[in-house]
Design a protein around this motif. Structure first.
Motif, PDB file in Angstrom:
ATOM      1  N   ASN A   1      -7.155 -34.122  76.880  1.00 44.18           N
ATOM      2  CA  ASN A   1      -8.172 -35.149  76.605  1.00 44.18           C
ATOM      3  C   ASN A   1      -9.443 -34.614  75.944  1.00 44.18           C
ATOM      4  O   ASN A   1      -9.856 -35.123  74.928  1.00 44.18           O
ATOM      5  N   MET A   2     -10.056 -33.591  76.526  1.00 45.82           N
ATOM      6  CA  MET A   2     -11.216 -32.932  75.916  1.00 45.82           C
ATOM      7  C   MET A   2     -11.271 -31.512  76.446  1.00 45.82           C
ATOM      8  O   MET A   2     -11.270 -31.306  77.651  1.00 45.82           O
ATOM      9  N   ASP A   3     -11.305 -30.537  75.522  1.00 43.40           N
ATOM     10  CA  ASP A   3     -11.359 -29.143  75.986  1.00 43.40           C
ATOM     11  C   ASP A   3     -12.779 -28.770  76.419  1.00 43.40           C
ATOM     12  O   ASP A   3     -13.735 -29.513  76.192  1.00 43.40           O
ATOM     13  N   GLY A   4     -12.890 -27.616  77.040  1.00 44.79           N
ATOM     14  CA  GLY A   4     -14.175 -27.181  77.566  1.00 44.79           C
ATOM     15  C   GLY A   4     -15.233 -26.950  76.506  1.00 44.79           C
ATOM     16  O   GLY A   4     -16.409 -27.234  76.713  1.00 44.79           O
ATOM     17  N   LEU A   5     -14.817 -26.457  75.344  1.00 42.81           N
ATOM     18  CA  LEU A   5     -15.749 -26.199  74.257  1.00 42.81           C
ATOM     19  C   LEU A   5     -16.390 -27.498  73.769  1.00 42.81           C
ATOM     20  O   LEU A   5     -17.612 -27.574  73.603  1.00 42.81           O
ATOM     21  N   THR A   6     -15.567 -28.521  73.572  1.00 40.78           N
ATOM     22  CA  THR A   6     -16.068 -29.828  73.133  1.00 40.78           C
ATOM     23  C   THR A   6     -16.983 -30.416  74.203  1.00 40.78           C
ATOM     24  O   THR A   6     -18.047 -30.962  73.892  1.00 40.78           O
ATOM     25  N   MET A   7     -16.585 -30.279  75.483  1.00 46.08           N
ATOM     26  CA  MET A   7     -17.401 -30.805  76.571  1.00 46.08           C
ATOM     27  C   MET A   7     -18.782 -30.137  76.575  1.00 46.08           C
ATOM     28  O   MET A   7     -19.800 -30.809  76.714  1.00 46.08           O
ATOM     29  N   ILE A   8     -18.826 -28.816  76.391  1.00 49.26           N
ATOM     30  CA  ILE A   8     -20.109 -28.103  76.369  1.00 49.26           C
ATOM     31  C   ILE A   8     -20.966 -28.586  75.203  1.00 49.26           C
ATOM     32  O   ILE A   8     -22.158 -28.855  75.366  1.00 49.26           O
ATOM     33  N   ARG A   9     -20.352 -28.726  74.037  1.00 46.86           N
ATOM     34  CA  ARG A   9     -21.109 -29.208  72.868  1.00 46.86           C
ATOM     35  C   ARG A   9     -21.714 -30.583  73.139  1.00 46.86           C
ATOM     36  O   ARG A   9     -22.867 -30.846  72.782  1.00 46.86           O
TER      37      ARG A   9
END
Length: 122
Positions: free
Chosen positions: A58-66
């Motif tokens: 669904n959403m990776d950690g990198l995208t979530m941090i951004r």
């Protein structure tokens, strides 16, 4: 005051291991199963630390941090990556996105606690 930590990982068994380590040290832990859920929980409450996996559905950690770093209320929150990835280029991307630190799985509970205390300043 008890530090509040959000853990974001798609593995229920890993979330449980992290929760056991952190709650055993006196931290309050909230869990999320992917980046979408993690982002929603992070925006809905104030956490002292966020620990996230990199590779999730669904959403990776990198995208979530951004996404989190776009929110002014989240810019001071330390975010640790806990992942199987150890690639230097990926670490650079994570740092550029706003990650505070990096731990490699499988994690050692004492190491997780040591790094958590360090970034929390406790």
């Amino acid at each position: 005051m008890t530090a509040s930590i959000l853990t974001v990982d798609d593995s229920p068994s890993l979330r449980m291991a992290i929760k056991i380590a952190l709650t055993g040290a006196g931290y309050a832990v909230t869990e999320a199963g992917d980046g979408v859920e993690g982002l929603a929980k992070a925006k809905g409450a104030k956490f002292d630390l966020i620990i996230t996996d990199l590779n999730m559905p669904n959403m990776d950690g990198l995208t979530m941090i951004r996404e989190l770093r776009k929110d002014p209320s989240q810019c001071g929150t330390p975010i640790l990556f806990l992942t199987t990835e150890s690639d230097d280029a990926m670490k650079q991307q994570a740092k550029a996105a706003g990650a505070t630190g990096w731990l490699v799985k499988p994690f050692v509970p004492e190491q997780l606690l040591k790094v958590s205390r360090k970034v929390l300043g406790r």
